[in-house]
Design an enzyme around this catalytic site. Structure first.
Site, mmCIF file in Angstrom:
data_model
loop_
_atom_site.group_PDB
_atom_site.id
_atom_site.type_symbol
_atom_site.label_atom_id
_atom_site.label_comp_id
_atom_site.label_asym_id
_atom_site.label_seq_id
_atom_site.Cartn_x
_atom_site.Cartn_y
_atom_site.Cartn_z
ATOM 1 N N LYS A 88 74.863 58.367 22.558
ATOM 2 C CA LYS A 88 74.353 57.173 23.229
ATOM 3 C C LYS A 88 75.533 56.411 23.828
ATOM 4 O O LYS A 88 76.519 56.125 23.123
ATOM 5 C CB LYS A 88 73.628 56.305 22.197
HETATM 6 C C1 E4P Z 1 67.379 51.338 21.926
HETATM 7 O O1 E4P Z 1 67.734 52.480 21.736
HETATM 8 C C2 E4P Z 1 67.873 50.194 21.168
HETATM 9 O O2 E4P Z 1 68.409 50.658 19.962
HETATM 10 C C3 E4P Z 1 66.810 49.192 20.801
HETATM 11 O O3 E4P Z 1 65.541 49.552 21.268
HETATM 12 C C4 E4P Z 1 67.204 47.772 21.006
HETATM 13 O O4 E4P Z 1 66.165 46.933 20.599
HETATM 14 P P1 E4P Z 1 66.337 45.372 20.292
HETATM 15 O O5 E4P Z 1 66.339 44.638 21.580
HETATM 16 O O6 E4P Z 1 65.143 45.030 19.463
HETATM 17 O O7 E4P Z 1 67.639 45.225 19.549
#
Ligand code: E4P
Length: 228
Positions: A88
């Site tokens: 990622k």
């Molecule tokens: C995506 O891969 C992120 O880890 C995640 O969806 C972020 O979500 P949040 O805005 O609730 O932190």
């Protein structure tokens, strides 16, 4: 739509995997910090998640490097941990360059922190296997995250990118989802994947009318069986 869980918590992943419909896991530095994760254990923890869900289930592990070279090096190391690791990377020029190199080596990248159509298109052109537009964080600042997701989905599916064709091409992961309604709307617009926090997944599996209906069935079945 495929269902991913957005967590680094092994017990949450194990429970949702037991439902039989878990197609992936996404993690990020905040989710790892939330479970009290330590730097020294990070790679071992990612391996534990990968083994728990099985080789066919992609697990996104986020690089925290800040240079292209650092992202490439960390990406290669993470990808070597398990066959189902997806690297990622947060969208930025350095990450686009790293994605190109990693994609050419067959390493899958999930490009995260996507908040606009141009960001999503650049990620797809660079060779990202997954693109993660965020919804809830727009809502947090008073904007409509679902509208933004809709624009990304429409724009990305307008084009072919020539990457990952043997796996069906780039896929959009609707991310930062907070409610079952977010999941519904993402599915209706045709987003490939929803990555969903544990608590929201639990809400997705239930409905007040399901609960009421089950209670009525149980009560009536007692009449049939004569049970107390
Ligand atoms: C995506 O891969 C992120 O880890 C995640 O969806 C972020 O979500 P949040 O805005 O609730 O932190």
């Amino acid at each position: 739509m495929k269902f991913f869980i957005d967590t680094a918590d092994l017990s949450e992943i194990e429970e949702i995997a037991s439902w039989g419909c878990l197609a992936g896991v996404t993690t990020n530095p905040s989710l790892y910090a939330k479970i009290g994760g330590k730097l020294a254990d990070f790679e071992d923890h990612m391996v534990k998640i990968c083994k728990l869900v099985g080789d066919d289930v992609p697990v996104s592990a986020e690089s925290t490097a800040t240079t292209t070279e650092g992202m490439i090096e960390e990406g290669r190391r993470l990808a070597a941990l398990a066959p189902n690791i997806v690297v990622k990377l947060p969208i930025c020029p350095e990450a686009l360059a790293a994605t190109r190199v990693l994609a050419e080596e067959g390493i899958r990248v999930n490009m995260t922190l996507i908040f606009s159509v141009p960001q999503a298109l650049l990620a797809a052109r660079a060779g990202a296997r997954y693109i993660s537009p965020f919804v809830g964080r727009f809502d947090d600042i008073g904007e409509d995250g679902i509208d933004q997701l809709d624009s990304v989905v429409s724009a990305v599916y307008n084009y072919d990118y020539g990457w990952w064709e043997d796996e069906g091409g780039v896929e959009i992961i609707s991310a930062s989802l907070r409610t079952a309604q977010h999941v519904t709307q993402a599915a209706l617009m045709g987003a490939d994947i929803a990555t969903i926090p544990y608590a929201t997944l639990k809400k997705c599996v239930t409905h007040p009318l399901t609960v009421n209906g089950l209670a009525a069935f149980e009560a009536d079945w007692k009449k049939v069986t004569g049970a107390e």
